[in-house]
Design a protein around this motif. Structure first.
Motif, PDB file in Angstrom:
ATOM      1  N   ALA A  36       0.798  -1.229   0.000  1.00 40.74           N
ATOM      2  CA  ALA A  36       0.000   0.000   0.000  1.00 40.74           C
ATOM      3  C   ALA A  36       0.829   1.277   0.000  1.00 40.74           C
ATOM      4  O   ALA A  36       0.407   2.292  -0.551  1.00 40.74           O
ATOM      5  CB  ALA A  36      -0.939  -0.002   1.206  1.00 40.74           C
ATOM      6  N   ASP A  37       2.017   1.263   0.602  1.00 41.34           N
ATOM      7  CA  ASP A  37       2.822   2.475   0.727  1.00 41.34           C
ATOM      8  C   ASP A  37       3.823   2.690  -0.402  1.00 41.34           C
ATOM      9  O   ASP A  37       4.516   3.692  -0.428  1.00 41.34           O
ATOM     10  CB  ASP A  37       3.574   2.466   2.068  1.00 41.34           C
ATOM     11  CG  ASP A  37       2.632   2.549   3.251  1.00 41.34           C
ATOM     12  OD1 ASP A  37       1.586   3.211   3.130  1.00 41.34           O
ATOM     13  OD2 ASP A  37       2.935   1.942   4.295  1.00 41.34           O
ATOM     14  N   ILE A  38       3.921   1.753  -1.333  1.00 40.54           N
ATOM     15  CA  ILE A  38       4.901   1.874  -2.409  1.00 40.54           C
ATOM     16  C   ILE A  38       4.261   2.517  -3.640  1.00 40.54           C
ATOM     17  O   ILE A  38       3.245   2.047  -4.144  1.00 40.54           O
ATOM     18  CB  ILE A  38       5.516   0.509  -2.759  1.00 40.54           C
ATOM     19  CG1 ILE A  38       6.347   0.015  -1.575  1.00 40.54           C
ATOM     20  CG2 ILE A  38       6.366   0.605  -4.023  1.00 40.54           C
ATOM     21  CD1 ILE A  38       7.001  -1.314  -1.776  1.00 40.54           C
ATOM     22  N   CYS A  39       4.875   3.603  -4.102  1.00 38.93           N
ATOM     23  CA  CYS A  39       4.385   4.334  -5.288  1.00 38.93           C
ATOM     24  C   CYS A  39       5.012   3.796  -6.567  1.00 38.93           C
ATOM     25  O   CYS A  39       4.335   3.642  -7.585  1.00 38.93           O
ATOM     26  CB  CYS A  39       4.715   5.822  -5.161  1.00 38.93           C
ATOM     27  SG  CYS A  39       4.111   6.588  -3.659  1.00 38.93           S
ATOM     28  N   GLU A  40       6.328   3.568  -6.538  1.00 40.92           N
ATOM     29  CA  GLU A  40       7.069   3.074  -7.695  1.00 40.92           C
ATOM     30  C   GLU A  40       8.103   2.068  -7.209  1.00 40.92           C
ATOM     31  O   GLU A  40       8.597   2.178  -6.087  1.00 40.92           O
ATOM     32  CB  GLU A  40       7.814   4.212  -8.397  1.00 40.92           C
ATOM     33  CG  GLU A  40       6.958   5.295  -8.988  1.00 40.92           C
ATOM     34  CD  GLU A  40       7.816   6.373  -9.620  1.00 40.92           C
ATOM     35  OE1 GLU A  40       8.010   6.315 -10.857  1.00 40.92           O
ATOM     36  OE2 GLU A  40       8.301   7.238  -8.876  1.00 40.92           O
TER      37      GLU A  40
END
Length: 137
Positions: A4-8
């Motif tokens: 959930a906290d990873i954008c890329e």
């Protein structure tokens, strides 16, 4: 990318000094994510050999002129850095073992709570380690 906290994120194979390959993950996230949490998350979805040995958090992934990730611009991981709390060997035997682990893993100080596989170990290095333990101890 399912965390959930990873954008890329991007994972690449890198080579260490002895020519052995290892996986390194580069992630961009909104907040710092503890490496053990990432490992648990990935272990639920991937076999052990596909979980990266190193994780590096970046502010943004470097892009080339085409807008693709510039893999050559990704920094080499700090192989000395380790996120777990260091706990020093307590006696002479643990000191000998920690020294052997450090030699095989080509890393910095090895604590008694460190995981061989999380520090970059794999089956071939495990065989080397067992052989050195047998020779010296």
């Amino acid at each position: 990318m399912t965390h959930a906290d990873i954008c890329e994120a991007v994972v690449i194979a890198r080579e260490e000094e002895q020519g052995q390959a290892y996986l390194c993950a580069y992630i961009v996230s909104g907040e710092a994510i503890p490496v053990p949490e990432l490992r648990v998350h990935l272990a639920a979805q991937l076999p052990e050999y596909m979980i990266p040995s190193h994780f590096m958090e970046l502010e943004k992934l470097p892009l080339n002129n085409n807008g693709k990730v510039d893999r050559k611009a990704l920094p080499a991981p700090d192989r000395e850095a380790y996120t777990e709390a260091y706990e020093a060997p307590r006696d002479a035997l643990e000191m000998q073992l920690a020294t052997l682990f450090a030699e095989v893993l080509s890393g910095g100080a090895i604590g008694i709570g460190d995981s061989f596989f999380e520090r970059g170990g794999h089956s071939l290095k495990a065989v080397t380690l067992v052989s050195r333990i047998h020779q010296q101890l």
